[in-house]
Design a protein around this motif. Structure first.
Motif, PDB file in Angstrom:
ATOM      1  N   GLY A  43      72.481  60.563  67.924  1.00  0.00           N
ATOM      2  CA  GLY A  43      72.201  61.957  68.245  1.00  0.00           C
ATOM      3  C   GLY A  43      71.050  62.126  69.216  1.00  0.00           C
ATOM      4  N   GLY A  44      70.984  63.303  69.750  1.00  0.00           N
ATOM      5  CA  GLY A  44      69.812  63.661  70.531  1.00  0.00           C
ATOM      6  C   GLY A  44      70.064  63.734  72.015  1.00  0.00           C
ATOM      7  N   MET A  45      69.338  64.667  72.614  1.00  0.00           N
ATOM      8  CA  MET A  45      69.370  64.793  74.064  1.00  0.00           C
ATOM      9  C   MET A  45      68.212  63.991  74.627  1.00  0.00           C
ATOM     10  SD  MET A  45      71.473  67.506  74.939  1.00  0.00           S
ATOM     11  CE  MET A  45      70.655  68.391  76.230  1.00  0.00           C
ATOM     12  N   LEU A  46      68.424  63.424  75.779  1.00  0.00           N
ATOM     13  CA  LEU A  46      67.353  62.706  76.474  1.00  0.00           C
ATOM     14  C   LEU A  46      67.253  63.263  77.877  1.00  0.00           C
ATOM     15  CD1 LEU A  46      68.203  59.014  75.578  1.00  0.00           C
ATOM     16  CD2 LEU A  46      66.319  60.367  74.656  1.00  0.00           C
ATOM     17  N   ASP A  47      66.034  63.620  78.290  1.00  0.00           N
ATOM     18  CA  ASP A  47      65.890  63.959  79.704  1.00  0.00           C
ATOM     19  C   ASP A  47      65.517  62.666  80.422  1.00  0.00           C
ATOM     20  OD1 ASP A  47      63.463  64.221  78.274  1.00  0.00           O
ATOM     21  OD2 ASP A  47      62.523  65.206  79.980  1.00  0.00           O
ATOM     22  N   ILE A  48      66.252  62.423  81.482  1.00  0.00           N
ATOM     23  CA  ILE A  48      66.135  61.145  82.182  1.00  0.00           C
ATOM     24  C   ILE A  48      65.225  61.341  83.390  1.00  0.00           C
ATOM     25  CG2 ILE A  48      67.451  59.297  83.316  1.00  0.00           C
ATOM     26  CD1 ILE A  48      67.889  59.546  80.251  1.00  0.00           C
ATOM     27  N   HIS A  49      64.101  60.640  83.350  1.00  0.00           N
ATOM     28  CA  HIS A  49      63.008  60.944  84.270  1.00  0.00           C
ATOM     29  C   HIS A  49      63.197  60.296  85.646  1.00  0.00           C
ATOM     30  CE1 HIS A  49      60.273  61.679  80.526  1.00  0.00           C
ATOM     31  NE2 HIS A  49      61.295  62.496  80.589  1.00  0.00           N
ATOM     32  N   GLN A  50      62.609  60.989  86.647  1.00  0.00           N
ATOM     33  CA  GLN A  50      62.743  60.553  88.037  1.00  0.00           C
ATOM     34  C   GLN A  50      62.080  59.205  88.300  1.00  0.00           C
ATOM     35  OE1 GLN A  50      61.282  64.086  89.934  1.00  0.00           O
ATOM     36  NE2 GLN A  50      63.134  64.325  91.150  1.00  0.00           N
ATOM     37  N   ASP A  51      60.995  58.930  87.565  1.00  0.00           N
ATOM     38  CA  ASP A  51      60.226  57.727  87.881  1.00  0.00           C
ATOM     39  C   ASP A  51      60.491  56.571  86.913  1.00  0.00           C
ATOM     40  OD1 ASP A  51      59.120  58.895  85.712  1.00  0.00           O
ATOM     41  OD2 ASP A  51      57.050  58.866  86.421  1.00  0.00           O
ATOM     42  N   SER A  52      61.438  56.731  85.996  1.00  0.00           N
ATOM     43  CA  SER A  52      61.691  55.642  85.039  1.00  0.00           C
ATOM     44  C   SER A  52      63.180  55.524  84.719  1.00  0.00           C
ATOM     45  CB  SER A  52      60.858  55.853  83.762  1.00  0.00           C
ATOM     46  OG  SER A  52      60.974  57.189  83.300  1.00  0.00           O
ATOM     47  N   GLY A  53      63.740  56.493  83.987  1.00  0.00           N
ATOM     48  CA  GLY A  53      65.151  56.400  83.607  1.00  0.00           C
ATOM     49  C   GLY A  53      66.096  56.412  84.803  1.00  0.00           C
ATOM     50  N   GLN A  54      65.813  57.270  85.763  1.00  0.00           N
ATOM     51  CA  GLN A  54      66.733  57.363  86.913  1.00  0.00           C
ATOM     52  C   GLN A  54      66.723  56.103  87.779  1.00  0.00           C
ATOM     53  OE1 GLN A  54      66.725  61.242  88.947  1.00  0.00           O
ATOM     54  NE2 GLN A  54      66.006  62.178  87.061  1.00  0.00           N
ATOM     55  N   PRO A  55      65.532  55.546  88.134  1.00  0.00           N
ATOM     56  CA  PRO A  55      65.584  54.276  88.871  1.00  0.00           C
ATOM     57  C   PRO A  55      66.270  53.161  88.083  1.00  0.00           C
ATOM     58  CG  PRO A  55      63.309  55.105  88.727  1.00  0.00           C
ATOM     59  CD  PRO A  55      64.190  56.095  88.039  1.00  0.00           C
ATOM     60  N   ALA A  56      66.122  53.197  86.755  1.00  0.00           N
ATOM     61  CA  ALA A  56      66.784  52.164  85.940  1.00  0.00           C
ATOM     62  C   ALA A  56      68.302  52.279  86.091  1.00  0.00           C
ATOM     63  CB  ALA A  56      66.371  52.317  84.477  1.00  0.00           C
ATOM     64  N   LEU A  57      68.805  53.504  86.042  1.00  0.00           N
ATOM     65  CA  LEU A  57      70.255  53.672  86.162  1.00  0.00           C
ATOM     66  C   LEU A  57      70.745  53.335  87.570  1.00  0.00           C
ATOM     67  CD1 LEU A  57      70.452  56.742  83.829  1.00  0.00           C
ATOM     68  CD2 LEU A  57      71.696  54.584  83.514  1.00  0.00           C
ATOM     69  N   ARG A  58      69.864  53.557  88.552  1.00  0.00           N
ATOM     70  CA  ARG A  58      70.210  53.157  89.935  1.00  0.00           C
ATOM     71  C   ARG A  58      70.339  51.636  90.007  1.00  0.00           C
ATOM     72  NH1 ARG A  58      67.231  57.176  91.930  1.00  0.00           N
ATOM     73  NH2 ARG A  58      65.310  55.978  92.168  1.00  0.00           N
ATOM     74  N   ALA A  59      69.345  50.955  89.425  1.00  0.00           N
ATOM     75  CA  ALA A  59      69.373  49.479  89.448  1.00  0.00           C
ATOM     76  C   ALA A  59      70.593  48.955  88.705  1.00  0.00           C
ATOM     77  CB  ALA A  59      68.086  48.928  88.831  1.00  0.00           C
ATOM     78  N   ALA A  60      71.050  49.737  87.727  1.00  0.00           N
ATOM     79  CA  ALA A  60      72.230  49.340  86.955  1.00  0.00           C
ATOM     80  C   ALA A  60      73.522  49.701  87.693  1.00  0.00           C
ATOM     81  CB  ALA A  60      72.198  50.020  85.581  1.00  0.00           C
ATOM     82  N   GLY A  61      73.389  50.388  88.847  1.00  0.00           N
ATOM     83  CA  GLY A  61      74.571  50.763  89.626  1.00  0.00           C
ATOM     84  C   GLY A  61      75.387  51.850  88.949  1.00  0.00           C
ATOM     85  N   LEU A  62      74.727  52.710  88.171  1.00  0.00           N
ATOM     86  CA  LEU A  62      75.471  53.685  87.368  1.00  0.00           C
ATOM     87  C   LEU A  62      75.064  55.129  87.640  1.00  0.00           C
ATOM     88  CD1 LEU A  62      75.369  51.732  83.966  1.00  0.00           C
ATOM     89  CD2 LEU A  62      77.336  51.990  85.504  1.00  0.00           C
ATOM     90  N   THR A  63      74.458  55.387  88.798  1.00  0.00           N
ATOM     91  CA  THR A  63      73.954  56.741  89.056  1.00  0.00           C
ATOM     92  C   THR A  63      75.076  57.782  89.030  1.00  0.00           C
ATOM     93  OG1 THR A  63      72.039  55.963  90.270  1.00  0.00           O
ATOM     94  CG2 THR A  63      72.782  58.183  90.766  1.00  0.00           C
ATOM     95  N   ASP A  64      76.188  57.501  89.691  1.00  0.00           N
ATOM     96  CA  ASP A  64      77.263  58.507  89.748  1.00  0.00           C
ATOM     97  C   ASP A  64      77.802  58.799  88.349  1.00  0.00           C
ATOM     98  OD1 ASP A  64      76.945  58.639  92.426  1.00  0.00           O
ATOM     99  OD2 ASP A  64      78.688  57.391  92.924  1.00  0.00           O
ATOM    100  N   GLU A  65      77.995  57.728  87.565  1.00  0.00           N
ATOM    101  CA  GLU A  65      78.524  57.905  86.213  1.00  0.00           C
ATOM    102  C   GLU A  65      77.534  58.696  85.360  1.00  0.00           C
ATOM    103  OE1 GLU A  65      78.370  55.195  87.958  1.00  0.00           O
ATOM    104  OE2 GLU A  65      80.291  54.135  87.928  1.00  0.00           O
ATOM    105  N   PHE A  66      76.241  58.402  85.534  1.00  0.00           N
ATOM    106  CA  PHE A  66      75.198  59.133  84.811  1.00  0.00           C
ATOM    107  C   PHE A  66      75.258  60.620  85.181  1.00  0.00           C
ATOM    108  CE2 PHE A  66      70.883  60.711  86.065  1.00  0.00           C
ATOM    109  CZ  PHE A  66      70.514  61.220  84.829  1.00  0.00           C
ATOM    110  N   ARG A  67      75.388  60.913  86.460  1.00  0.00           N
ATOM    111  CA  ARG A  67      75.445  62.325  86.901  1.00  0.00           C
ATOM    112  C   ARG A  67      76.601  63.046  86.208  1.00  0.00           C
ATOM    113  NH1 ARG A  67      70.872  64.345  88.846  1.00  0.00           N
ATOM    114  NH2 ARG A  67      69.767  62.599  89.736  1.00  0.00           N
ATOM    115  N   GLY A  68      77.668  62.324  85.960  1.00  0.00           N
ATOM    116  CA  GLY A  68      78.826  62.921  85.295  1.00  0.00           C
ATOM    117  C   GLY A  68      78.550  63.300  83.847  1.00  0.00           C
ATOM    118  N   LEU A  69      77.502  62.738  83.268  1.00  0.00           N
ATOM    119  CA  LEU A  69      77.189  63.033  81.864  1.00  0.00           C
ATOM    120  C   LEU A  69      76.190  64.179  81.706  1.00  0.00           C
ATOM    121  CD1 LEU A  69      76.613  59.427  80.403  1.00  0.00           C
ATOM    122  CD2 LEU A  69      78.720  60.774  80.448  1.00  0.00           C
ATOM    123  N   VAL A  70      75.568  64.585  82.827  1.00  0.00           N
ATOM    124  CA  VAL A  70      74.485  65.576  82.740  1.00  0.00           C
ATOM    125  C   VAL A  70      75.015  66.905  82.208  1.00  0.00           C
ATOM    126  CG1 VAL A  70      72.899  66.984  84.121  1.00  0.00           C
ATOM    127  CG2 VAL A  70      73.090  64.514  84.548  1.00  0.00           C
TER     128      VAL A  70
END
Ligand code: FAD
Length: 374
Positions: A43-70
């Motif tokens: 459970g729970g919502m997470l806000d994904i931060h510009q300086d930590s969570g978002q670069p991590a998802l970029r490095a994981a090659g999953l930015t587009d998929e992440f955007r689809g979950l917002v």
């Protein structure tokens, strides 16, 4: 990589590491105590931060998929006084920079991005021991064991890997959260739905308050925060949902009914979540062949950063291992030297934010924070 990578824990940290390694062509195995991806609601919502969570998802090659979950609109926030009056309100104009997603959906995205069989479910680590020359044995509760040349503890607050590196254990922070949900709230709990609004609600007073989020489909997810000793909560029988709900609600008897309703009218049994933290400056001397990330390394007072930092740690560790394919020790040294000050700063910030949320000046410290005064 000249050695196999063994990760303990399939939380956001462990899975992000496995994914970043996979992107760099490095295989990893993740051992997870839970029996399946759906064994427990995430459970729970997470806000994904510009300086930590978002670069991590970029490095994981999953930015587009992440955007689809917002979840659109969920960056709106309100601060209410205990009488229900609105002290601060901010609409989600899409400039907040920290989009909100459901933790379970983000975890599933990471799971789906890994080769089949990367995660070994139902493998609860019961202990670990050093075998020498950087190799370790991991023992599982079912009596089986695995050996590895590179062990990463991503197993959260009560890490079974941490004792290889540090004697520190998390301590109770003097506050617990009681988690509850209201479903289909716009129809069934309109006053509570209105109080929470489109995103997050903070209704705070010294030592207590409500943190609530609007999730999908009119679901309101609330953490009732209470600064009480563990013994105070131990006297409440949480197996008796109605009695426990009434007991917690009583602590807010003089609050606005639409706020008290977030616990009193809960559609689920209240779940007690005592909060723990490691020392702010937690660190260790380098031990060959093993490291930690996320909560296992730096469990902190709630600061809205823990999951983001776990993913960021994972990315930095994955990149370091990819940059030093024949020298894992150089990779672990580089990772830890950057991670220790980063996590100490975040933990100190967590302590500061905790004071603003629940200190004597609550809720006014939080408003000062939101309006840029802190
Ligand atoms: C009430 C609350 C609200 C929060 N809100 C936010 C927020 O809004 N934003 C944010 O960024 N952070 C938030 N956090 C913090 C965040 O949840 C954690 O920091 C984050 O989950 C840490 O990720 P992790 O991967 O290190 O560990 P975890 O998410 O704890 O994952 C550890 C994994 O290891 C597994 N495991 C544990 N022990 C073993 C074992 N012995 N053997 C095998 N597997 C094991 C667990 O089952 C789990 O899957 C919140 C925390 C709490 C308590």
């Amino acid at each position: 990589m000249t050695t196999d990578v063994t990760i303990i824990g399939a939380g956001l940290g462990g899975l992000t590491l496995a994914r970043v390694l996979h992107v760099h062509g490095i295989p990893a195995t993740v051992y997870e105590a839970e029996t399946s991806a759906t064994a427990r609601t995430q459970g729970g919502m997470l806000d994904i931060h510009q300086d930590s969570g978002q670069p991590a998802l970029r490095a994981a090659g999953l930015t587009d998929e992440f955007r689809g979950l917002v979840l659109e609109g969920r960056q709106a926030m309100r601060v209410l006084d205990r009488d229900g009056s609105v002290l601060f309100e901010q609409a989600d104009d899409d400039t907040g920079g920290s989009p909100e997603v459901l933790r379970g959906e983000l975890r599933q995205l990471l799971l789906d991005s890994l080769p089949a069989d990367t995660v070994r479910w139902g493998h609860k680590v019961s202990g670990t021991r050093a075998l020498g020359e950087g190799r370790h044995q991991v023992m599982f509760a079912d009596g089986t064991a695995a050996t590895t040349g590179l062990l990463v503890g991503a197993d959260g607050a009560w890490s079974r890997v941490r004792p290889l590196l540090s004697d520190a254990t998390p301590e109770y922070i003097g506050m617990s959260a009681v988690e509850t949900y209201l479903f289909d709230a716009d129809t069934r709990h309109p006053a509570g739905a209105k109080a929470v609004g489109g995103g997050s609600l903070f209704a705070l007073a010294p030592g207590k308050g409500f943190l609530a989020h609007r999730e999908k489909g009119g679901t309101l997810h609330t953490y009732v925060m209470l600064a009480r000793p563990r013994g105070w909560f131990a006297d409440i029988d949480f197996t008796d949902a109605a009695a426990a709900t009434a007991r917690i609600a009583r602590e807010f008897a003089d609050w606005a009914p639409e706020l008290t309703a977030l616990i009193a009218d809960g559609d689920t049994a209240p779940v007690l979540r005592p909060l723990f933290a490691l020392p702010v400056e937690h660190r260790w001397e380098r031990v060959p062949g093993v490291t930690l990330l996320g909560d296992a390394a730096h469990l902190s007072l709630p600061n809205g950063e823990g999951a983001n930092l776990a993913m960021y740690d994972a990315t930095e560790l994955g990149r370091a291992l990819a940059a030093h394919p024949d020298d894992a020790e150089a990779a672990l040294t580089a990772y830890e030297q950057a991670m220790f000050p980063r996590s100490a700063a975040a933990a100190a910030e967590g302590a500061h934010i905790h004071g603003l949320f629940y200190g004597d000046d609550a809720p006014h410290g939080l408003i000062t924070l939101f309006t840029g005064g802190e």
